[in-house]
Write an enzyme that holds these catalytic residues in place. Structure first.
Site, PDB file in Angstrom:
ATOM      1  N   TYR A  85       0.858  -1.198   0.000  1.00  0.00           N
ATOM      2  CA  TYR A  85       0.000   0.000   0.000  1.00  0.00           C
ATOM      3  C   TYR A  85       0.889   1.242   0.000  1.00  0.00           C
ATOM      4  CZ  TYR A  85      -3.413   3.084   2.539  1.00  0.00           C
ATOM      5  OH  TYR A  85      -4.261   4.070   2.961  1.00  0.00           O
ATOM      6  N   TYR A 239      -8.898  -4.406   9.945  1.00  0.00           N
ATOM      7  CA  TYR A 239      -7.585  -3.821  10.191  1.00  0.00           C
ATOM      8  C   TYR A 239      -7.655  -2.552  11.033  1.00  0.00           C
ATOM      9  CZ  TYR A 239      -3.116  -1.575   9.362  1.00  0.00           C
ATOM     10  OH  TYR A 239      -1.903  -0.952   9.541  1.00  0.00           O
ATOM     11  N   HIS A 240      -8.519  -1.645  10.631  1.00  0.00           N
ATOM     12  CA  HIS A 240      -8.553  -0.342  11.308  1.00  0.00           C
ATOM     13  C   HIS A 240      -9.089  -0.444  12.717  1.00  0.00           C
ATOM     14  CE1 HIS A 240      -8.976  -0.037   6.967  1.00  0.00           C
ATOM     15  NE2 HIS A 240      -8.067   0.904   7.084  1.00  0.00           N
ATOM     16  N   LYS A 595      -8.070  17.420  17.592  1.00  0.00           N
ATOM     17  CA  LYS A 595      -7.693  16.864  16.298  1.00  0.00           C
ATOM     18  C   LYS A 595      -7.894  17.974  15.275  1.00  0.00           C
ATOM     19  CE  LYS A 595      -7.041  13.223  15.255  1.00  0.00           C
ATOM     20  NZ  LYS A 595      -5.749  12.491  15.236  1.00  0.00           N
ATOM     21  N   ASP A 599      -7.554  14.512   9.614  1.00  0.00           N
ATOM     22  CA  ASP A 599      -7.046  13.304  10.237  1.00  0.00           C
ATOM     23  C   ASP A 599      -8.091  12.741  11.206  1.00  0.00           C
ATOM     24  OD1 ASP A 599      -5.677  11.432  11.701  1.00  0.00           O
ATOM     25  OD2 ASP A 599      -4.338  12.878  12.677  1.00  0.00           O
ATOM     26  N   HIS A 601      -8.042   9.721  12.788  1.00  0.00           N
ATOM     27  CA  HIS A 601      -7.593   8.689  13.723  1.00  0.00           C
ATOM     28  C   HIS A 601      -7.676   9.252  15.125  1.00  0.00           C
ATOM     29  CE1 HIS A 601      -5.667   7.552   9.902  1.00  0.00           C
ATOM     30  NE2 HIS A 601      -5.935   6.335  10.304  1.00  0.00           N
TER      31      HIS A 601
END
Lengths: 719, 317
Positions: A85, A239-240, A595, A599, A601
């Site tokens: 990736y 995954y996340h 934040k 972004d 996350h």
């Protein structure tokens, strides 16, 4: 003394227990049983008795329930696809990288987009100034797509695109780029992530609310099952979740529950199960818990088979779970970064033993920045070495028949079933998300895990144990965000000046109408718009007019982190310092955790918030996706002592100085600014020069950070 | 004060911090500040909004606030959250739920933690309202979670007290704390959208009949509305109800009476606070208090006699 036992009988479990007790100097072997993060009891020894009752013991690879693999011959026939990736700021740079990877043994292209693109903003949008070209490639229109895939034959090379928010314009852009390369849609192969449900739980790169988002997915599946039979329309991603702190059971359960929801969506759109189920694929994160990860992948195939069977498919391929895997980014450390090569190797082996179809191995500097060329080469070679230098590929499901592995497979499946049951009783994942429960569950797991790491109960070599005194400077790829943005803006201007505006406006209006009425296919219209050189932002806006933009419901857990520190000396010490602070200042130290930019996350920010509150700070949270100006205002209104910026997407160098400037202009210079997250060492000095008071990289134990922050605030307030 | 009056948010925010401070020197400073503010206060419409967590207060306030700002008003939002744990600090996420409103120039949003002394920050909300009024805010919305004491306190410092509940089939009504119906000037069954429209209607009917049992004033019986914060029209309707009430009580003189009565409450609260403050700051009385507490626990003395002793000690100071 000789044992008086009958030697003709094989030794029993009791014999072993007795011997073990002797070796443990009288303590019971039960003390060697450990509880995994999933709540599974892992024993020091497994025997025949652990697998006697298992229903799937004698299954075969390539046949239901597919525990032993998706195909009969697995890697003995053909190894997994090496798929790295990557995305580098501009389409030109990314294209060069892909071509190099393909000639160096890579077997597919996997595109990372920048956050502005993810969230459906053009590069000239004022809210994304710090995000363009960061953490991936900036794409505004078909023109960028054509550069991205220049000289890459799209009928031969499969393309994987990590895109969830702006799926429609990005997928359409890819289709049109291929079309103009002379490749018809039916010859395209690859995957688009298109997994919006997990975005609402973790990662947050959505645009629209859940309901219209699910309609978009329905339209994409419908269109692709008709026009692009070789293309995977969705990559259902655990995954996340793992990256956000979920344990393997949560990851497994919620991902499969997402998958079930997508099946329902497609059926509701009028498709039959066999129209699309063979084109669903999965995506697991693979962490350091070696056995558990292999068990997770085996259990996943069995559970998915059972789920799809409920919908009575005729095509056996419908019930097969095919998956991509990526080694864990969470497990990587900034300290002693070369250790990451070893971690990634072990994780890669777990993915391979678990029977993955394709694999991305992380680069050693991935905890800090986008991979450098050197780091990317080692990551790719890690897979090549496993494929070609070891004999690992020669045997199908080599763990099959292991007492331990078979037993773990059943246990993690059971855990996942319990969690899935909870989601089902809430009315399926889309409904459950509205209640916020899954997100909260994951955040709770994350806070617990962080506390275990910070306390050293979970070891990370070089971070919380065996800390090296030497610092290895890793060279990090540097991106000039301003320059990327400028060149993107110029290209946007050029496109807008040369296209047929009237024709485009017509199509965009049709798109809005289609969003409103629910009649027609959104992807079909988006393809038309992209042909006419619509931008990503224009297409997104055309639908946002009807759908609106989703805003996260921020919920937080409290007490979870602090609980792990009950009775801890250092923890009590910090609490005492805070009591002193209150006596002097008349209130608790107050911190705004924010934040900025696109972004999404937010695990780090959430964990820090809950931990700081538990130790005694008052913690304000900023809305997601704030601008520096907005954050400065929030800091003033709430009158905080500290602003803590959490940055994981590389935009700190533009957004943090901007924030400090804004604070100054509001006459609030004394507000302490600290930064945490993924910050390359080489940027530290620059940030400090701007006025940042301290920077915390990944792996900083939170109590240590809290103590340091307190010291600074006390210093500022007494001077 | 000049700076607050000029609309400087930084100064206003700092002044609120001063009010909330537990230090004696800050208390003295805030007293002066509040005295100055009083002259410039009283012009806003003060609305308290309460409901259980998850009822959708913030989303409602965001929608209402944006509507008011678009109509030309300046809006202050004070969020009081008493639900934080006793040991640690609070997590204040109010702005995450009022993202659009927090961006508005004419909005001021201040969440307050409860980690203060003596009854928590809710006590200081009254003074905060005055400062906001001095700073020129036309509407002050006070958001409070419907648990603990805060809602009672807040209802005693506002012109209109709005209670929000979730649609449901009756359990909600039983779950409502006793007395909350008496405090309410208006009620809203919120989140009335999609699947819940029907159950919201049921809740509304139940509330209406429950309210009809209460003594209402001659010109105002507490209305019950249903509302979805995704629907601006609903929110405007709620505001129209508040406006109607405000006009009525203003015309009848009840608004002045209500505020005068609140001032008496305020005075009493301050006397109580000052007296207890004095008791705690005198070392002799403090040790006497500790002594008496032990005696009361051991049943050596009645609470009544102990209290008399303390008051006597205060007289002798």
């Amino acid at each position: 003394m000789e044992s008086p036992k009958d030697k003709s009988k094989p030794p029993s479990l009791d014999d072993w227990k007795e011997l073990a007790k002797v070796q443990m100097k009288g303590r019971s072997v039960d003390e060697l049983v450990t509880e995994s993060g999933e709540g599974i009891l892992v024993k020091p020894l497994y025997t025949q008795s652990d697998v006697e009752d298992l229903s799937f013991r004698d299954s075969m690879p390539g046949l239901p329930p597919y525990i032993r693999g998706t195909q009969a011959t697995m890697y003995a026939g053909r190894p997994w696809t090496i798929r790295q990736y990557a995305g580098f700021s501009t389409a030109e740079a990314s294209n060069a990288f892909y071509k190099k990877t393909l000639s160096g043994g890579g077997q597919g292209v996997s595109v990372a987009f920048d956050l502005a693109t993810h969230r459906g903003y053009d590069s000239d949008h004022p809210r994304v100034s710090g995000d363009v070209g960061k953490a991936g490639v900036a794409i505004d229109s078909v023109e960028d797509m054509k550069i991205l895939f220049d000289e890459i034959p799209l009928d031969k090379i499969s393309v994987s695109m990590t895109m969830n928010g702006a799926v429609l314009p990005v997928l359409a852009g890819y289709i049109v780029a291929a079309e103009e390369q002379g490749v018809p849609q039916e010859n395209l192969s690859g995957t688009i992530q298109n997994d919006i449900l997990k975005e609402f739980m973790v990662r947050n790169t959505y645009i629209y609310p859940p309901e219209p988002s699910m309609r978009i997915i329905g339209d994409i599946i419908t269109y692709c099952s008709r026009e692009m039979p070789r293309f995977n329309t969705i990559s259902i991603s655990g995954y996340h979740m793992q990256e956000a702190g979920a344990d393997s059971a949560l990851e497994l359960a919620y991902t499969l529950a997402d998958g079930k929801e997508y099946i329902r969506t497609a059926l509701k759109a009028g498709l039959s199960i066999d129209d699309f189920a063979p084109r669903l694929s999965f995506f697991w994160g693979i962490g350091m818990n070696f056995y558990m990860e292999i068990a997770k992948m085996r259990a996943a195939r069995m559970l998915w088979n059972n789920i799809v069977e409920e919908f009575q498919p005729n095509n056996p391929k419908s019930a097969i779970l095919r998956t991509h895997c990526q080694t864990s980014g969470w497990s990587l450390s900034e300290q002693d970064p070369y250790n990451n090569v070893v971690r990634t190797t072990i994780e890669a082996m777990a993915a391979v033993f678990g029977g993955t179809q394709s694999l991305h191995t992380n680069a050693l500097d991935e905890a800090i920045a986008l991979p450098s060329e050197f780091a990317a080469r080692i990551a790719r070679n890690t897979q090549l070495i496993i494929q070609e230098e070891t004999a690992i590929t020669e045997v199908v499901d080599p763990w099959g028949g292991s007492y331990m592995m078979e037993s773990l497979t059943q246990q993690i499946a059971n855990k996942a079933l319990e969690l899935m049951e909870e989601i089902e009783s809430a009315g399926g994942m889309a409904k459950a998300i509205e209640t916020g429960l899954p997100k909260l569950r994951i955040e709770e797991a994350a806070a617990k895990k962080q506390a275990r790491i910070d306390r050293g109960d979970e070891v990370i070599v070089g971070v919380n144990k065996y800390i090296s005194t030497e610092e290895d400077e890793v060279e990090v790829l540097e991106i000039d965000n301003e320059q990327v943005r400028e060149s993107q803006i110029n290209r946007l201007k050029e496109i807008k000046a040369t296209r047929n505006q009237k024709a485009l406006d017509d199509v965009l209006n049709k798109l809005t109408a289609c969003a409103e009425s629910g009649e027609g296919n959104l992807l079909e219209l988006t393809i038309e718009a992209m042909r006419l050189r619509a931008t990503i932002g224009e297409v997104s806006d055309a639908m946002e007019n009807v759908f609106g933009r989703y805003r996260a419901q921020t919920q937080t857990v409290t007490g979870v982190y602090g609980e792990a520190y009950q009775g801890d000396q250092d923890w009590m010490e910090i609490k005492k310092i805070i009591e002193g602070f209150i006596d002097r200042e008349g209130r608790r130290p107050r911190i705004l955790v924010c934040k900025m930019g696109q972004d999404g996350h937010d695990r780090g920010a959430k964990v820090v918030a809950t931990a700081f509150a538990d130790v005694g700070f008052d913690v304000d949270l900023s809305p997601m996706f704030s601008t520096p100006e907005e954050v400065a205002r929030q800091a003033i209104e709430n009158d905080v002592h500290i602003v803590g910026v959490s940055s994981l997407a590389g935009s700190h160098k533009s957004l943090v100085p901007e924030l400090i400037k804004e604070l100054k202009s509001l006459d609030a210079e004394e507000v302490v600014v600290i930064v945490g997250g993924v910050i390359p060492k080489q940027d530290y000095q620059q940030l400090l020069d701007y006025g940042v008071k301290c920077i915390f990289g990944p792996g900083t134990p939170i109590p240590k950070a809290a103590a340091e922050v307190l010291e600074i605030v006390t210093g500022v307030n007494s001077s | 004060m000049t700076s607050i009056r000029s609309g400087n948010k930084r100064t206003l925010a700092k002044a609120i911090t001063l009010l909330e401070s537990s230090l004696d020197e800050h208390k003295e400073q805030s007293r002066v500040l509040v005295d100055e503010a009083l002259v410039h206060s009283g012009k806003s419409l003060r609305v308290g909004i309460t409901g259980v967590p998850g009822v959708g207060k913030s989303t409602f306030i965001e929608c209402l606030g944006l509507y008011l700002i678009n109509s030309g008003f300046k809006v202050a939002v004070l969020a009081v959250d008493p639900s934080s744990p006793v040991t640690g600090g609070s997590i204040l996420g109010d702005k995450t739920r009022m993202e659009m409103l927090s961006r508005e120039e004419n909005a001021f949003i201040r969440p307050s933690p409860t980690s203060g002394s003596l009854g928590g920050v809710a006590q200081k909300t009254r003074e905060t309202i005055l400062l906001c009024e001095a700073a020129g805010y036309d509407v002050v919305l006070i958001e409070t979670v419907g648990v603990g004491q805060s809602e009672y306190l807040v209802s005693k410092m506002v012109d209109f007290f709005l209670v929000m509940i979730l649609p449901g089939a009756g359990d909600e009504l039983q779950g409502l704390k006793k007395g909350i119906l008496e405090l309410a000037d208006g009620m809203v069954v919120n989140k009335c959208d999609g699947d819940t429209v029907q159950s919201a209607g049921v809740s509304k009917q139940q509330l209406v009949s429950a309210l009809s049992l209460l003594n209402q004033s001659e010109y105002w019986s507490t209305p019950v509305l249903t509302c979805s914060s995704f629907n601006e029209k609903d929110v405007i309707q709620v505001w129209a109800m508040i406006g109607e009430y405000f006009d009525l009580v203003k015309a009848s003189g009840d608004l002045r009476k209500r505020r005068n009565k609140q001032n008496i409450n305020w005075m009493n609260a301050l006397i109580e606070e000052a007296l207890i403050g004095r008791l705690n700051s005198n070392s002799k009385i403090k040790s006497l208090l500790l002594e008496l507490e032990t005696s009361v626990k051991k049943l050596e003395i009645t609470p009544y006699a102990a209290a008399t002793q303390v008051v006597q000690a205060l007289d002798e100071l």
